[in-house]
Each structure stands twice: as structure tokens, then as C-alpha cells.
Design an enzyme around this catalytic site. Structure first.
Site: not given
Ligand SMILES: Cc1cc2nc3c(=O)[nH]c(=O)nc-3n(C[C@H](O)[C@H](O)[C@H](O)COP(=O)(O)OP(=O)(O)OC[C@H]3O[C@@H](n4cnc5c(N)ncnc54)[C@H](O)[C@@H]3O)c2cc1C
Ligand code: SF4
Length: 589
Positions: A515-516
Site C-alpha cells: 500500500t505504497h
């Protein structure tokens, strides 16, 4: 008809790390601040033992994450394809609720390197302009590492980071990361206790001539009181860290640090279940007048007027609101004009597993950040000439926890179900070592965000559309650095070595990767090429500031939140010391 509320000085959209920091900094400055959060309220009481150790609820059914039945995005790999809605969470897990994704993050907290901050200049200088692929939109960050250093420091002390400095004021420190930029002082807490996997990784990488260091962690290695007087407990190595709230208040998270600190100020108030649907503007479009939101409990619509609007809605929410509200010009990949939605980047991540007959790792003991890292292949710490790509990766051992449903590595060739799988999973559960490659990702002309022409969300608004694919540069990076990690694993002498599986196009939005998500509202020096100026202020609507990784011109080989926190403190400082004295554009073109 929306009910009009009393005007505030500041309205903040989203109450995660960035919203929490802004709430604290701007309410401390005496401004009246309203924080709006689409999800529920959260406090430490929500995450107590035993109910928090429910893997099915939190890590399989994703209870703390974004509700895709109300709003999601559509996805396609290339502009020629029809985008389809992402109906289940997969490749990434955006947060929802007070504390945002900071509630259930791992806590791996890096600073980006000085090289990351000056990427284009450094690449041109060392390899020449022709080294940069034609469609790669490589840019320098509009602020240097040295300018951000005090703000990185502030974030690390607020969040009680456990780690070992590698470079204090230019002097290399034994045991830290020798490649890091100079920092003013040591981390506030010592590193976490090493696991067996950490020790093996350290020993092997040292023998190979690399430079291992303990991963900087927002999981407390000892009880800690931060500069705001907020107390954090000592990490229990409980293993239910990533995807979970912390049972011991030992993981720095906004809902137990900056948000309660801001709530001490009577001039700050927070409204959960408030879904912001647009930023309102004056008739000429040049100033924001506040925001409109819908209560997700009652469906009522409200207008919150404010002199200053700060978007802290994660990268996706920020870009979506800018597109829905007409703030800035949408990016067009054909003409390469417009800026909003431009520069969407991700991360090129792979995992290498190895299996040791004669070792017991006790994987159930771990934390979200426990591990040892090498940076020898990150940034520009090696010669990119022979490998022919731009970027790099942090490569690390990971002892994040060994939960019963999802963490069951088995050697290659094991059947995927049945009695043989059962025997193998019982045999290898305790004997698996995991390493990861966290690769950087450069902005590319055809990777971008815009509004979907077909699909709408529960509020009747167009969904955001993601167009994204891995590029040749990503494939070269992943092939090279996954091989490096595989070679490290082999040098440890495992009984079995897991498959080598570098990332290749097409990118899939289904399996979890990271989740970057970064970019989409990038900061830069030139308003024709970036949506924000160096203070994260919209070039087009000067009383709108946009926080978060959406401002990154590219994504590096690290986790983003250290840089996200530093940028937020940097922007808050600019608002307090510059904008409030002379409200208007902080930079004129
Ligand atoms: C499982 C997981 C593990 C992670 N681990 C790490 C790690 O180890 N290290 C690291 O550096 N990073 C990690 N991250 C990333 C990290 O959590 C984010 O970088 C960080 O939380 C971003 O902060 P933010 O304030 O920008 O966004 P968020 O924390 O996502 O907060 C944004 C908030 O805005 C709200 N919002 C969105 N739209 C609206 C709207 N329209 N109206 C009102 N509210 C809205 C959301 O509900 C959310 O609460 C992880 C993320 C996940 C999901
Ligand atoms: S591993 Fe540590 S920081 Fe993470 S949830 Fe457990 S006690 Fe909290």
C-alpha cells in the site's frame, strides 16, 4: 440542500497520519480546525486482547480498510483498454476511519535518501541524459533532503522510532546504514530485539561485503514518552501487527499520538462518518470556500466553510477530490499537458522464501518492522551503468509474525492442497525464512489517474480510474534485484530455496503487493509540470494544500511514511510561518 455550518479557519479532509499532524500543528497555532473523516472513530480500546487477534476478521476480511462497496477505483493497464471497477481489495489496502492506514501499518519508517530528493540531476550527472528512458518522467523533488531533515527528525521523535543511526552530522556510525543522509541525532529508541532470521541475514550479508542495519521501526523497543507527552508501551512481538491495531499501544499510530494531542486543543474538533464529496470554490475558481460532505450515517449533506482546505485523504482521495472539484488541470498522457493525476507510481516488490531443516524461527513472534536491511542496491549506491535501469531497492529479512491462516510458506513443488500440503505446512511453518525486495518506481507517461467516464460511486460521483503497468525499467530492476536477494538466501545454506519470481508486466491489481501508492498530485518547481509547489500548496487554488505521498514525484525503494510525515511537518511549518502572514501563493510564477 446542504446545511451550512459555522466557518472554521481550517478544514482537514481525512484523519490519518497527515490529517492528524496537520490538526495538531495548526490547532497549536491557535487556528480553529475541523477534521472530517469518512470512517468510524477509533481508539486504543478498539484493539484489546483477545478480540484483536482475529486474523479472519482483520487480515482476511479486511475490516479496517476502505469499503469498496461505497467507493472504489477502476483499473486498466493501458490507455487503450476498458477500465473495470476494483470490486475487492487486493494489490493495496487503503485505510478508513480515524487514524487511517496508520492504525494498521507495520511501522517501517525510513527517510528517503539525498539522492531520491535530487533524482533527475543525479542521474543526468552520473549517467547522462540519454540514460533516461523516453517515457520516464524523471524529476527532482522541489525540496532537498537537507531542508527536510529537521522535519524527518520531528516525525521520528513524535513516533518514537526504534533504530540505529548510520550517519550523524556526516560521521558514519557503526551498525547503522552508512548510505543514509546526515541526520542531526540518534533515533529516540534503540533497535528492536533481533530475531534468528535477522541474525542469519546480518551474518550472511556481512560476509558478502554488504552493510546490514536494523530496520527503523515505529514499534517501540521500550516504553516511550514523546515530546507531546504521549506515552507508548513496549512492543510485545505479538505478530498481529500489519493489518491490525496494536494491543499494547506500542505501534505509533495517529489515533494514539497526534490526534489525541490535537484534541487537547479546544479549537480542534473532529467529525467521523463525514465523507467529503467536493471542495467548493469561488465563482472565478481561484479560492476554495470550504468543503461539502455527506454523513454516511444519515445521508444528510453539510457545507463546512473554511479559509484553508487541507486534503489529507491518502493519495487516491486527494487526487479524486481535486479532479471532482476542478482544482488544477487533469493530466493528458497524449499531449503530456495538465498535472492532476500525473506521476502515479507504485512499488516493484518481490519476496524470496527459503526453508531450513535444522532451524526453528518461531515466526509467531515478530512485529511489523522487525528485520535487517541492506541498502547496497538502493538509490544510487551501486553503478547502474551495467544494469541499465534507474532506481533500486531495500532488501531485507522480515520477521513480521506467523499468523495461522495466511503465513504458511512451503517449498516449491508442494501440492497446493490435500494431505501432502498439510504435512508440508506443519513441517515448514517453523522453518521458513522470508526476505523481501522493495523496489522503487519511476513516473511514466502512461501511468496516471483520471475520472472514469462510465462508473460512479455511492454518491453518484465518477470513480477514479487508474491506468498503470510495469515498464521495461521495472522489469530490469526486479529481475536484477530479485536475483541479488535469491543469491543472499542461497548463501545462507537453506535445505530448499523458494522460487525466483521477479515482477513482470502486466501489473495485476489482484494479489497484495504494497500500500505504497504515490504521485498523482506531485510537487515540483514548474506549475506546467506539477500540481503543487514545494510547500505542497496547489499552484491553481492557493488556499488548498495537499498532503501525502501523492506529492512524491517518484517512489523510492523504501516505505513512504517517514517522508510523508516529514513533508507534512514541512508544509505545516510553511503554513504557520509564511502563509498565515500573507495568505496567497507562497511562490509566484
Ligand atoms: C497494511 C499496511 C501496511 C503499511 N505499512 C507501512 C510501513 O510499514 N511503513 C510505511 O512507511 N508505510 C506503511 N503503510 C503505508 C502507510 O500506512 C501510509 O503511508 C500512511 O498511512 C499514509 O497516511 P495518510 O495520512 O496520507 O493517509 P491515510 O492514513 O490513508 O489517511 C487518510 C484518511 O482519509 C480518509 N478519507 C479518504 N477520503 C476521504 C473523504 N473523501 N472524506 C473524508 N475522509 C476521507 C480515509 O478514510 C483515511 O482515514 C502501510 C499501509 C498498509 C495498508
Ligand atoms: S507486534 Fe508490537 S507494535 Fe505490533 S501490534 Fe504487536 S505489540 Fe503492537
Amino acid at each position: 440542500m446542504a446545511t451550512k455550518l459555522k466557518e472554521a479557519d481550517v478544514v482537514i479532509v481525512g484523519m490519518g497520519w497527515t490529517g492528524g499532524i496537520m490538526a495538531k500543528e495548526l490547532s497549536d497555532a491557535g487556528l480553529t480546525v475541523v477534521g472530517l473523516e469518512r470512517g468510524p472513530p477509533r481508539s486504543d480500546a478498539d484493539f484489546s486482547v483477545p478480540m484483536i487477534r482475529d486474523e479472519l476478521r482483520y487480515a482476511v476480511r479486511n475490516e479496517l480498510f476502505m469499503d469498496v462497496s461505497r467507493d472504489t477505483l477502476t483499473f486498466r493497464n493501458t490507455p487503450g483498454q476498458q477500465a473495470l471497477p476494483m470490486r475487492r481489495l487486493g494489490s493495496f489496502l487503503p485505510g478508513e476511519g480515524v487514524g487511517g492506514a496508520g492504525v494498521h501499518w507495520n511501522g517501517q519508517t525510513y527517510r528517503f535518501s539525498p539522492h531520491d530528493h535530487a533524482l533527475r540531476s543525479r542521474v543526468e550527472e552520473r549517467y547522462g541524459k540519454s540514460f533516461i528512458p523516453q517515457d520516464m518522467q524523471l524529476a527532482d523533488w522541489p525540496m532537498s533532503y537537507a531542508e527536510l531533515e529537521p522535519h524527518y527528525d520531528k516525525f521520528e521523535y513524535m513516533a518514537g522510532i526504534s533504530g540505529k543511526a548510520g550517519n550523524i552530522a556526516g560521521k558514519i556510525q557503526e551498525g547503522g546504514n552508512p548510505f543514509e543522509g546526515p541526520r542531526a541525532r540518534e533515533y529516540p529508541n534503540p533497535p528492536l530485539k533481533p530475531s534468528l532470521a535477522s541474525e542469519m541475514f546480518t551474518e550472511t550479508t556481512r560476509k558478502l561485503g554488504y552493510h546490514p542495519f536494523p530496520r527503523p521501526a515505529a514499534n517501540m523497543s521500550r516504553p516511550y514518552t514523546n515530546p507531546d507527552g504521549i506515552q507508548l508501551g513496549e512492543c510485545q512481538y505479538c505478530g498481529f501487527c500489519e493489518n491490525f491495531g496494536c494491543e499494547a499501544n506500542a505501534k505509533a499510530s495517529p489515533h494514539i499520538t497526534v490526534i489525541p494531542a490535537a484534541l487537547r486543543n479546544k479549537n480542534f474538533s473532529m467529525k467521523p462518518y463525514a465523507w467529503v464529496t467536493r471542495v467548493n470554490r469561488t465563482a472565478d475558481g481561484k479560492r476554495a470556500t470550504g468543503v461539502t460532505y455527506t454523513s454516511v450515517l444519515t445521508g444528510e449533506e453539510f457545507e463546512q466553510p473554511a479559509s484553508l482546505v487541507i486534503l489529507c485523504a491518502y493519495g487516491f482521495g486527494n487526487v479524486h477530490l481535486m479532479l471532482l472539484s476542478g482544482i488544477g488541470k487533469p493530466y493528458d498522457p497524449v499531449s503530456e499537458t495538465g498535472t492532476v493525476g500525473k506521476g502515479y507510481c507504485y512499488q516493484v516488490a518481490t519476496v524470496v522464501q527459503s526453508f531450513f531443516e535444522d532451524r526453528i524461527f518461531n515466526p509467531f513472534m515478530g512485529t511489523g518492522s522487525l528485520g535487517v536491511v541492506i541498502d547496497d542496491f538502493n538509490g544510487d549506491n551501486f553503478d547502474h551503468g551495467p544494469v541499465g535501469y534507474i532506481g533500486g531497492a531495500s532488501i531485507y529479512s522480515a520477521s513480521l509474525g506467523g499468523r495461522p491462516i495466511n503465513q504458511r510458506g512451503v517449498p516449491p513443488g508442494t501440492p497446493r492442497w490435500g494431505s501432502e500440503w498439510k504435512k508440508a505446512t506443519a513441517r515448514w511453518y517453523n522453518r521458513t525464512l522470508q526476505m523481501s525486495v522493495q523496489g522503487s518506481n519511476m513516473a511514466s507517461r502512461y501511468n496516471y489517474l483520471d475520472l472514469d467516464p462510465t462508473y460512479r460511486n455511492a454518491f453518484g460521483l465518477p470513480l477514479m480510474r487508474m491506468t498503470y503497468n510495469f515498464t521495461d525499467n521495472d522489469e530490469k530492476l526486479s529481475a536484477h534485484l530479485t536475483t541479488v536477494a535469491h543469491d543472499i538466501a542461497r548463501a545462507m545454506g537453506p535445505t530448499h530455496l523458494g522460487a525466483k519470481a521477479p515482477r513482470r508486466a502486466p501489473y495485476s491489481i489482484v494479489p497484495y503487493q504494497s500500500t505504497h501508492n504515490t504521485g498523482g498530485a506531485i510537487a515540483g518547481h514548474d506549475p506546467s509540470k506539477s500540481a503543487l509547489n514545494r510547500y505542497l500548496q496547489s499552484w491553481d487554488v492557493s488556499n488548498v494544500f495537499v498532503m501525502g505521498a501523492s506529492a512524491f514525484p517518484h517512489n523510492s525503494g523504501y516505505n513512504p511514511t517517514g517522508a510523508v510525515g516529514a513533508l507534512t511537518y514541512w508544509a505545516a511549518d510553511a503554513i504557520r510561518t509564511k502563509y498565515l502572514k500573507d495568505p496567497g501563493p507562497l511562490l509566484r510564477t
